[in-house]
Design a protein around this motif. Structure first.
Motif, short mmCIF file in Angstrom:
data_model
loop_
_atom_site.label_atom_id
_atom_site.label_comp_id
_atom_site.label_asym_id
_atom_site.label_seq_id
_atom_site.Cartn_x
_atom_site.Cartn_y
_atom_site.Cartn_z
N LYS A 9 54.92 -51.23 -13.46
CA LYS A 9 55.09 -51.34 -14.92
C LYS A 9 53.83 -50.93 -15.66
O LYS A 9 53.88 -50.21 -16.66
N SER A 13 53.67 -47.65 -18.10
CA SER A 13 53.31 -47.92 -19.50
C SER A 13 52.02 -47.22 -19.90
O SER A 13 51.91 -46.67 -21.01
N ALA A 16 52.76 -43.56 -20.43
CA ALA A 16 53.46 -43.32 -21.70
C ALA A 16 52.53 -43.50 -22.90
O ALA A 16 52.58 -42.71 -23.86
N ALA A 17 51.65 -44.50 -22.86
CA ALA A 17 50.73 -44.74 -23.97
C ALA A 17 49.75 -43.58 -24.12
O ALA A 17 49.49 -43.10 -25.24
N LEU A 30 48.47 -50.37 -24.96
CA LEU A 30 49.10 -50.49 -23.64
C LEU A 30 50.08 -51.66 -23.62
O LEU A 30 51.20 -51.53 -23.14
N LYS A 33 53.17 -50.81 -25.56
CA LYS A 33 53.98 -49.86 -24.80
C LYS A 33 54.72 -50.55 -23.68
O LYS A 33 55.86 -50.24 -23.37
N MET A 34 54.07 -51.52 -23.03
CA MET A 34 54.72 -52.27 -21.94
C MET A 34 55.94 -53.02 -22.46
O MET A 34 56.97 -53.09 -21.79
N ALA A 37 58.59 -50.15 -23.78
CA ALA A 37 58.96 -49.06 -22.86
C ALA A 37 60.38 -49.21 -22.34
O ALA A 37 60.95 -50.30 -22.31
N ASP A 38 60.93 -48.09 -21.93
CA ASP A 38 62.24 -48.10 -21.30
C ASP A 38 62.18 -48.97 -20.06
O ASP A 38 61.12 -49.21 -19.49
#
Length: 118
Positions: A9, A13, A16-17, A30, A33-34, A37-38
């Motif tokens: 995870k 994340s 993505a961030a 972060l 985003k966690m 996030a999907d």
């Protein structure tokens, strides 16, 4: 499994961030985003979190059952003699962290310390 899931995870994340322009050391970005996030699937299942960062999912409710009884010459732990007793953990229900609901399909299957069923 939980440690591996945490690393998975965190890595997804962080990737993505950073792709969205955050600095690698920006902990707030972060964390956001966690949470947003999907869904990522880890070893223990889907990794979903609420707004506080608590993991959402379903927990198994376990109860131990005494399979074989020991002689009186072992150490005792909560009325179960060790090391010659054999215990088994059985799934007796589930708890959903998303809905805060506890399901115990067979309440009579629960056995408490000392053999009590109440």
């Amino acid at each position: 499994a939980m440690r591996v899931d945490a690393v998975i995870k965190l890595a997804v994340s962080a990737d993505a961030a950073i792709r969205n322009g955050s600095r690698p050391g920006d902990a707030d970005a972060l964390f956001a985003k966690m949470l947003a996030a999907d869904t990522v699937t880890g070893l223990s299942g889907p990794l979903l979190f609420d707004a506080s960062g608590d993991r959402l999912g379903t927990l198994k409710v376990l109860n131990y059952r005494l399979l074989t009884e020991a002689s009186h010459s072992g150490r005792s732990l909560s009325s179960v003699l060790l090391p010659s007793s054999l215990l088994e953990f059985s799934i007796v229900g589930s708890y959903s962290t998303a809905t805060s609901t506890l399901q115990l399909p067979d309440v009579g299957a629960l056995v408490f310390s000392g053999g009590s069923k109440e």
